[in-house]
Design a protein around this motif. Structure first.
Motif, PDB file in Angstrom:
ATOM      1  N   ALA B  49      -7.534  -2.726 -15.560  1.00 57.13           N
ATOM      2  CA  ALA B  49      -7.421  -1.278 -15.369  1.00 57.13           C
ATOM      3  C   ALA B  49      -8.779  -0.687 -15.007  1.00 57.13           C
ATOM      4  CB  ALA B  49      -6.892  -0.613 -16.636  1.00 57.13           C
ATOM      5  N   PHE B  50      -8.767   0.162 -13.994  1.00 54.29           N
ATOM      6  CA  PHE B  50      -9.952   0.953 -13.639  1.00 54.29           C
ATOM      7  C   PHE B  50      -9.715   2.359 -14.160  1.00 54.29           C
ATOM      8  CE2 PHE B  50     -12.125   3.365  -9.947  1.00 54.29           C
ATOM      9  CZ  PHE B  50     -13.300   3.511 -10.681  1.00 54.29           C
ATOM     10  N   TYR B  51     -10.482   2.723 -15.181  1.00 53.37           N
ATOM     11  CA  TYR B  51     -10.363   4.052 -15.790  1.00 53.37           C
ATOM     12  C   TYR B  51     -11.413   4.978 -15.200  1.00 53.37           C
ATOM     13  CZ  TYR B  51      -7.612   1.611 -19.321  1.00 53.37           C
ATOM     14  OH  TYR B  51      -6.653   0.867 -19.967  1.00 53.37           O
ATOM     15  N   ARG B  52     -11.063   6.239 -15.102  1.00 53.74           N
ATOM     16  CA  ARG B  52     -11.982   7.268 -14.623  1.00 53.74           C
ATOM     17  C   ARG B  52     -11.788   8.516 -15.478  1.00 53.74           C
ATOM     18  NH1 ARG B  52      -9.595   9.324 -10.514  1.00 53.74           N
ATOM     19  NH2 ARG B  52     -11.352  10.026  -9.267  1.00 53.74           N
ATOM     20  N   VAL B  53     -12.821   9.328 -15.563  1.00 52.99           N
ATOM     21  CA  VAL B  53     -12.642  10.628 -16.199  1.00 52.99           C
ATOM     22  C   VAL B  53     -13.590  11.615 -15.544  1.00 52.99           C
ATOM     23  CG1 VAL B  53     -14.334  10.429 -18.109  1.00 52.99           C
ATOM     24  CG2 VAL B  53     -12.240  11.777 -18.437  1.00 52.99           C
ATOM     25  N   GLY B  54     -13.172  12.862 -15.503  1.00 57.26           N
ATOM     26  CA  GLY B  54     -14.016  13.898 -14.923  1.00 57.26           C
ATOM     27  C   GLY B  54     -13.534  15.268 -15.350  1.00 57.26           C
ATOM     28  N   PRO B  55     -14.337  16.284 -15.074  1.00 61.75           N
ATOM     29  CA  PRO B  55     -13.955  17.644 -15.450  1.00 61.75           C
ATOM     30  C   PRO B  55     -12.908  18.216 -14.492  1.00 61.75           C
ATOM     31  CG  PRO B  55     -16.101  17.666 -14.380  1.00 61.75           C
ATOM     32  CD  PRO B  55     -15.659  16.227 -14.429  1.00 61.75           C
ATOM     33  N   ASP B  56     -11.906  18.851 -15.043  1.00 57.52           N
ATOM     34  CA  ASP B  56     -10.823  19.452 -14.257  1.00 57.52           C
ATOM     35  C   ASP B  56     -10.398  20.706 -15.022  1.00 57.52           C
ATOM     36  OD1 ASP B  56      -8.717  19.981 -12.587  1.00 57.52           O
ATOM     37  OD2 ASP B  56      -7.565  18.181 -13.079  1.00 57.52           O
ATOM     38  N   ASP B  69     -18.298  21.926 -17.419  1.00 54.42           N
ATOM     39  CA  ASP B  69     -17.535  22.385 -18.575  1.00 54.42           C
ATOM     40  C   ASP B  69     -16.030  22.340 -18.348  1.00 54.42           C
ATOM     41  OD1 ASP B  69     -17.940  23.068 -21.265  1.00 54.42           O
ATOM     42  OD2 ASP B  69     -17.503  25.176 -20.880  1.00 54.42           O
ATOM     43  N   GLY B  70     -15.593  21.719 -17.267  1.00 57.16           N
ATOM     44  CA  GLY B  70     -14.152  21.551 -17.069  1.00 57.16           C
ATOM     45  C   GLY B  70     -13.591  20.549 -18.070  1.00 57.16           C
ATOM     46  N   GLU B  71     -12.342  20.729 -18.438  1.00 49.28           N
ATOM     47  CA  GLU B  71     -11.731  19.841 -19.427  1.00 49.28           C
ATOM     48  C   GLU B  71     -11.516  18.438 -18.834  1.00 49.28           C
ATOM     49  OE1 GLU B  71     -11.105  23.020 -19.104  1.00 49.28           O
ATOM     50  OE2 GLU B  71     -11.698  23.641 -21.130  1.00 49.28           O
ATOM     51  N   GLY B  72     -11.645  17.434 -19.701  1.00 51.13           N
ATOM     52  CA  GLY B  72     -11.584  16.042 -19.250  1.00 51.13           C
ATOM     53  C   GLY B  72     -10.192  15.617 -18.817  1.00 51.13           C
ATOM     54  N   HIS B  73     -10.113  15.091 -17.607  1.00 48.09           N
ATOM     55  CA  HIS B  73      -8.866  14.578 -17.056  1.00 48.09           C
ATOM     56  C   HIS B  73      -9.098  13.084 -16.814  1.00 48.09           C
ATOM     57  CE1 HIS B  73      -5.387  15.538 -14.017  1.00 48.09           C
ATOM     58  NE2 HIS B  73      -5.208  14.371 -14.576  1.00 48.09           N
ATOM     59  N   ALA B  74      -8.373  12.260 -17.542  1.00 51.08           N
ATOM     60  CA  ALA B  74      -8.549  10.805 -17.466  1.00 51.08           C
ATOM     61  C   ALA B  74      -7.541  10.212 -16.492  1.00 51.08           C
ATOM     62  CB  ALA B  74      -8.343  10.182 -18.838  1.00 51.08           C
ATOM     63  N   SER B  75      -7.944   9.160 -15.825  1.00 49.25           N
ATOM     64  CA  SER B  75      -7.020   8.514 -14.897  1.00 49.25           C
ATOM     65  C   SER B  75      -7.183   7.006 -14.957  1.00 49.25           C
ATOM     66  CB  SER B  75      -7.235   9.032 -13.472  1.00 49.25           C
ATOM     67  OG  SER B  75      -8.564   8.824 -13.067  1.00 49.25           O
ATOM     68  N   MET B  76      -6.188   6.310 -14.459  1.00 50.18           N
ATOM     69  CA  MET B  76      -6.164   4.850 -14.531  1.00 50.18           C
ATOM     70  C   MET B  76      -5.511   4.279 -13.276  1.00 50.18           C
ATOM     71  SD  MET B  76      -4.130   2.404 -17.299  1.00 50.18           S
ATOM     72  CE  MET B  76      -2.537   3.191 -17.031  1.00 50.18           C
ATOM     73  N   PHE B  77      -6.218   3.370 -12.650  1.00 47.24           N
ATOM     74  CA  PHE B  77      -5.587   2.501 -11.657  1.00 47.24           C
ATOM     75  C   PHE B  77      -5.277   1.194 -12.382  1.00 47.24           C
ATOM     76  CE2 PHE B  77      -7.951   5.347  -8.864  1.00 47.24           C
ATOM     77  CZ  PHE B  77      -7.070   5.549  -7.824  1.00 47.24           C
ATOM     78  N   ARG B  78      -4.002   0.870 -12.480  1.00 47.03           N
ATOM     79  CA  ARG B  78      -3.595  -0.319 -13.240  1.00 47.03           C
ATOM     80  C   ARG B  78      -3.207  -1.405 -12.243  1.00 47.03           C
ATOM     81  NH1 ARG B  78      -3.199  -4.184 -16.046  1.00 47.03           N
ATOM     82  NH2 ARG B  78      -1.697  -4.537 -17.729  1.00 47.03           N
ATOM     83  N   PHE B  79      -4.007  -2.476 -12.230  1.00 56.66           N
ATOM     84  CA  PHE B  79      -3.773  -3.598 -11.317  1.00 56.66           C
ATOM     85  C   PHE B  79      -3.060  -4.717 -12.068  1.00 56.66           C
ATOM     86  CE2 PHE B  79      -7.470  -1.359  -9.799  1.00 56.66           C
ATOM     87  CZ  PHE B  79      -7.357  -1.390  -8.413  1.00 56.66           C
ATOM     88  N   HIS B  83      -0.018  -5.672  -7.616  1.00 58.12           N
ATOM     89  CA  HIS B  83       0.378  -4.279  -7.391  1.00 58.12           C
ATOM     90  C   HIS B  83      -0.573  -3.370  -8.157  1.00 58.12           C
ATOM     91  CE1 HIS B  83       4.127  -5.607  -5.536  1.00 58.12           C
ATOM     92  NE2 HIS B  83       4.162  -6.525  -6.473  1.00 58.12           N
ATOM     93  N   VAL B  84      -0.591  -2.123  -7.757  1.00 60.46           N
ATOM     94  CA  VAL B  84      -1.429  -1.157  -8.478  1.00 60.46           C
ATOM     95  C   VAL B  84      -0.661   0.147  -8.643  1.00 60.46           C
ATOM     96  CG1 VAL B  84      -2.573  -0.444  -6.319  1.00 60.46           C
ATOM     97  CG2 VAL B  84      -3.687   0.027  -8.524  1.00 60.46           C
ATOM     98  N   SER B  85      -0.754   0.721  -9.827  1.00 60.90           N
ATOM     99  CA  SER B  85      -0.163   2.037 -10.073  1.00 60.90           C
ATOM    100  C   SER B  85      -1.271   2.993 -10.482  1.00 60.90           C
ATOM    101  CB  SER B  85       0.905   1.953 -11.165  1.00 60.90           C
ATOM    102  OG  SER B  85       0.314   1.543 -12.383  1.00 60.90           O
ATOM    103  N   TYR B  86      -0.989   4.270 -10.368  1.00 64.64           N
ATOM    104  CA  TYR B  86      -1.973   5.303 -10.734  1.00 64.64           C
ATOM    105  C   TYR B  86      -1.349   6.241 -11.752  1.00 64.64           C
ATOM    106  CZ  TYR B  86      -4.980   9.389 -10.453  1.00 64.64           C
ATOM    107  OH  TYR B  86      -5.814  10.426 -10.777  1.00 64.64           O
ATOM    108  N   LYS B  87      -2.128   6.605 -12.736  1.00 61.22           N
ATOM    109  CA  LYS B  87      -1.661   7.523 -13.777  1.00 61.22           C
ATOM    110  C   LYS B  87      -2.832   8.402 -14.176  1.00 61.22           C
ATOM    111  CE  LYS B  87       0.821   5.873 -17.333  1.00 61.22           C
ATOM    112  NZ  LYS B  87       2.059   6.688 -17.375  1.00 61.22           N
ATOM    113  N   SER B  88      -2.573   9.675 -14.426  1.00 58.77           N
ATOM    114  CA  SER B  88      -3.639  10.527 -14.958  1.00 58.77           C
ATOM    115  C   SER B  88      -3.078  11.477 -15.999  1.00 58.77           C
ATOM    116  CB  SER B  88      -4.336  11.299 -13.834  1.00 58.77           C
ATOM    117  OG  SER B  88      -3.635  12.472 -13.494  1.00 58.77           O
TER     118      SER B  88
END
Lengths: 490, 490
Positions: B49-56, B69-79, B83-88
Motif C-alpha cells: 500500500a502507498f499511503y498519502r496524507v495532506g491538508p484538505d 491548516d487544512g484537515e488531514g485527508h488520507a489516501s491509499m493506493f492498494r497494490f 491490480h491497484v485500487s484507490y481509497k481516501s
C-alpha cells in the motif's frame, strides 16, 4: 397543434450529457462529500434525499457495446437541517460482484446472454443502471431485464442483489418505471420478456406499500419490442410496444439485443387493472418511438398518455435494421399526447397530438400524480426560442397542460443537464408546488457538476440554490425524490 | 561544491502543486476507485500500500489562515495481484468530528489556540495532515502539534483519535517524521512544545515495533522554533532548530503560530540515543531554513545530515517578522549536507555543503536506511538542465551520494509532482532497487491526477506504469510505502 406545426428539431442531443459523458474515459469513482458547498441558500423546507442512478462502466465497454450497458452507479444528495451531503456507490449486484472478483468484464454485450462468460451462468445480468426509487424502507435500483436490487437508503449499501419481494415476484424481469398509486401508495409494475430471454410474455402486478402482492396478470405482446416505461391510471394499465425489436440474428453475430425495425407498427395496449389481462386491446400506430411517460390519466373511457415521442429510433447507438444512417432530426422527440377512446369498440389505432414545440427526452411530473389527472410536467431541453444567432442553451422547461403555458430555466452556455426531479414543498402541497432539481455538467470545467435547485413554480427565476461539486460526479439516467418522513431514521 | 557554485534558483515553487491546489476551491471528496486504469503494466513484485496524507480544508479556511491548516485527508493506493485500487478518507480526529457536528470551523487559525471556539476545550487541535506511516498494525497520521491518530490500514477508518501508545506517550505533541530503526525496526520520535503550547521542552523517545516504550528523554531547546523533522543514526539523535519561531504577539493579533525571525541563529543539536539528554550539544549556524531530512549517518564521531536547505523561510505564507517582502530565490532550497565532528570538543558551529544543483523540497530515501549510512536519495524538482529557451518541467531526481551521479525523470509540461515514495522490490533488495512512485497533477486537465511508477534505478527511462485517475484526488504532503507482508490480512 399538429405534427406539421413543429419547428425543425435540428441535430440536438437526445442523450443527456451526464450519460453521454460516461462513455470513455472511465469514471468509476465512488464518493462521499460531507456538507457540500452551496451557492444561495438551501430551502428550509427541503429535507429528504434526491437519489440518482446511471451507467458507469465497471471496466471499459467491449467493442460494439453501448453506453446503456455500464454498471449502475447510485448516488444520493441528502438534505437535512439546511445542509446537503453527497454519496455515491456502485450497485453491488451479482454482475458487479462477479466482475470485480474476476477483474474483468464477464457480460460483454448489452442484453446478449450468448457472449457471457461461462462462469456467470445463473447470475442475473442486470446492471441496475436505469432508475431508482424508495419502497417499503428499501432503495430499489432497476434494470428492465432483471429483478430489482435492494439497497440501504441511507448508506447505499446493497442488501439484496436479487430482490423478489420475498419470493412473490413471478416475472424474471422488472421495469425500471414502476408507478406509485396516487391514492393508496401501491406499487404497480411489470416485466416484459417476463418468462425469460426472447419470450413474448408480460407480467403486470401490484404490491401494497408494505410489500404484499395483491394482483398479477399475464399477457402476450404483438412482438418483442422494448417496453421501457408504461402508464397506469385509476382503472387501467397502458403499454406502448415500439419497433426497437429483439434481433436474434444480430445477437448471434455478437451484437446487442435490439435493432430498430421500421417495418413494424407501434402498439398501444390498454387493459383493466385487477383483471386477468384477457381484456387487453392493442391499438396500432405508425413507426414511432416513445420511451418515457410524463403523465397519464383517464376521463371516463378516454385514455391519455403523454410521452416524449420521435419519428423513429432516438438512440444513435441502437442499430437501424435497414442499415440506413441514423438521422438525429427523425430521432428528436416532442412531448406528445397518445390517446384512445375505449367506448369506441371499432377503434383500431391510437391518436397522437404533440403538445409543445420543445425538443427533449426524459420528461417528469410531480410523482404524487402517477395515476391521477395531472397538470404540470418538466423536461430538460434546449431553449426553444434562443436569441437570433445564439446557440440554444440547455435548460429545464415547465409545462402547464391546462393552460399550455410554458416556463424555461436557461442553464447557461456549455452546460449539459440531466433529468430533473420534483420535490414537493410538503406532503400535501398542491401539484407542482416545490422544487425542481437536476445535475448540471459544466463542459468548460472538465465536466465539473452542480446540482441546481429551482422553485418549481418559477423556473425562469433561476436557481434558489446551487450545490457546487468539486468535480465530476456519477452520471444519471433517472432520479427520485424521497421526503424525510419516508426515509428510515438513523 | 560550495554555496557559490549553485545556479540561481529562480522563483520556482517550493510548495508542491498537489498541496497548493488544495487552497480554494474546496475539494473534500472521499473516494473509492476499484481496479484503477493502468497505462503500462503494474510490476508483478509491487504488492502493498502507498499511503498519502495532506491538508484538505473541511470548511473554507478563515481569512489569514494558511494551507497547512487544512484537515488531514488520507489516501491509499492498494497494490495486489497486479491490480491497484484507490481509497481516501478524512482522518476523523477530534477536530474533524467536532467541526462536522457543528457544520463550521471551530479551530480558525493555524496553531493558535486563542481563537478556538469555546466548545472545543480539551480536544486535540491536530489536523493529522502531514505524514502517515504504518506501525504495529495501525496506520498513524501525524500533525506535529498533537499525538498521532490511529486508523485501520485497510479501510482508513479512524480507530483512535488520540493515540498515546496505550498511555505511554509523555509528550503532548508528536513529530510528523518518526524514524524506523534500520536494524531493529524500533520507532524513534519526538515532540516539541512537548509540555504544551509555548513550552521549550522536547521529549524524545523510542518504542519497540510492538509498541513498548524503551526510552524517553527530555531536553530544552535554545528557542521555540519549528522542528519539523529530525535525524537518527545508530547512536545519535539530531535536531535542527530554525528561526520559524513562535510569535506570541502575532498570535494575540489573531495570526498563526510562527513567523520568520531572521535575527535568530539556527541550532544543530546532537545527543546520544538511550541517554537522559543531558549530553546534548547545540552547534550554531547562520540564518537558514531546513525542513526535511533526506538521510543521515555517522562515521565514528562525525555526524552527517542531508536536508533541503534554503537561505531563509521557504514558505510564502509564513509571515516575515521584519515585514520584508518574501523572496522566492532566498526561499528556494538545495540538498545540503550538515555536519559536525563530535570529537572536536571546541566545535561550536555546524558545517554546510550543498550536494546537488537541483532546487526542490521534500527529499526522500529508501526508508529502510533511516538510521544507517545511505547512498540513494530522491527529490521532486524542476529539470536542472532544461533545453535552451524551454521552461523546466517538473520531475523526480535520483541522487547517488557515493558517485554524485544524478538521474532525472521529466514529467512533461503542465505537471505538478507530489513528494515521491520508494518501494523496495523485495524485503531484502539492495538499497534503491525497487520503484519510485508519486502523484502527478495535470494542470491542463483541471487538476486530473496520475500515479506515476518508475523503476527507481532508471528514473530517466520513464514510467513502468501510470495509474490513471479519472479526476483530481486528495492532495499530499508526505507518503509512505508499506509492503504486503507488513499489512494486516483481510
Amino acid at each position: 397543434m399538429s405534427m406539421d406545426d413543429l419547428p425543425p428539431a435540428g441535430a440536438r442531443p437526445q442523450i443527456p450529457g451526464a450519460i453521454a459523458m460516461h462513455a470513455p474515459p472511465l469514471f468509476r469513482t465512488e464518493m462521499d462529500i460531507a456538507d457540500c458547498e452551496v451557492d444561495g441558500r438551501l430551502p428550509a423546507d427541503l429535507s429528504g434525499a434526491f437519489y440518482r442512478v446511471g451507467p458507469d462502466a465497471q471496466y471499459p465497454l467491449a467493442p460494439g457495446n453501448i453506453p446503456f450497458d455500464g454498471e449502475g452507479h447510485a448516488s444520493m444528495f441528502r438534505f437535512k437541517d439546511g445542509h446537503v451531503s453527497y454519496k455515491s456507490r456502485y450497485v453491488r449486484n451479482q454482475r458487479y460482484m462477479a466482475q470485480a472478483e474476476a477483474h474483468r468484464i464477464l457480460f460483454p454485450m448489452y442484453r446478449n446472454p450468448h457472449l457471457d462468460d461461462p462462469s456467470v451462468k445463473g447470475l442475473t445480468r442486470g446492471t441496475s443502471n436505469t432508475h431508482i426509487i424508495t419502497y417499503d424502507g428499501k432503495l430499489l435500483a432497476f434494470k428492465e431485464d432483471s429483478p430489482p436490487v435492494a439497497m440501504n437508503p441511507l448508506t447505499l449499501e446493497t442488501i439484496d442483489p436479487v430482490y423478489t419481494f420475498d419470493g412473490q415476484l413471478e416475472s424474471k424481469t422488472f421495469t425500471a418505471h414502476p408507478k406509485i398509486d396516487s391514492e393508496n401508495g401501491n406499487l404497480i409494475a411489470f416485466g416484459y420478456e417476463a418468462k425469460g430471454f426472447n419470450t413474448d410474455d408480460v407480467n403486470v402486478f401490484e404490491y401494497t406499500p408494505q410489500g404484499r402482492k395483491i394482483w398479477s396478470a399475464w399477457i402476450k405482446v404483438p412482438y418483442i419490442g422494448m417496453i421501457h416505461d408504461f402508464a397506469v391510471t385509476r382503472r387501467h394499465v397502458i403499454f406502448l410496444v415500439i419497433p426497437l425489436a429483439i434481433d436474434l440474428e444480430q445477437m448471434q453475430r455478437g451484437g446487442i439485443h435490439w435493432s430498430w425495425d421500421g417495418s413494424k407498427p407501434t402498439y398501444f395496449g390498454v387493459m383493466r387493472r385487477g383483471g386477468d389481462g384477457s381484456d387487453i386491446r392493442w391499438f396500432k400506430g405508425p413507426e414511432r418511438s416513445a420511451t418515457h411517460v410524463m403523465g397519464a390519466f383517464e376521463d371516463g373511457e378516454k385514455i391519455y398518455v403523454d410521452m416524449e415521442m420521435s419519428a423513429y429510433n432516438p438512440f444513435p447507438f441502437m442499430p437501424m435494421r435497414d442499415g440506413v444512417r441514423w438521422d438525429p432530426v427523425k430521432g428528436a422527440s416532442h412531448i406528445t399526447r397518445l390517446s384512445v377512446d375505449l367506448s369506441d369498440k371499432s377503434l383500431t389505432s391510437y391518436s397522437m397530438e404533440p403538445l409543445y414545440p420543445h425538443v427533449g427526452a426524459l420528461p417528469r411530473q410531480d410523482d404524487r400524480y402517477h395515476t391521477v389527472p395531472y397538470r404540470i410536467g418538466f423536461l430538460p431541453c434546449p431553449d426553444p426560442t434562443p436569441a437570433a444567432g445564439k446557440p440554444a442553451n440547455a435548460g429545464y422547461a415547465r409545462f402547464d397542460n391546462q393552460t399550455r403555458a410554458t416556463q424555461f430555466f436557461d442553464a447557461g452556455p456549455g452546460t449539459l443537464l440531466a433529468e430533473a426531479c420534483f420535490a414537493p414543498r410538503s406532503k400535501n402541497a398542491p401539484e407542482g408546488h416545490g422544487y425542481l432539481m437536476g445535475v448540471a455538467t459544466r463542459q468548460h470545467e472538465n465536466g465539473r457538476c452542480d446540482l441546481i435547485i429551482l422553485d418549481a413554480e418559477h423556473l425562469d427565476a433561476g436557481p434558489v440554490a446551487t450545490v457546487r461539486l468539486p468535480g465530476r460526479i456519477a452520471g444519471q439516467i433517472h432520479g427520485w425524490w424521497t421526503a424525510e418522513e419516508q426515509l428510515p431514521t438513523g
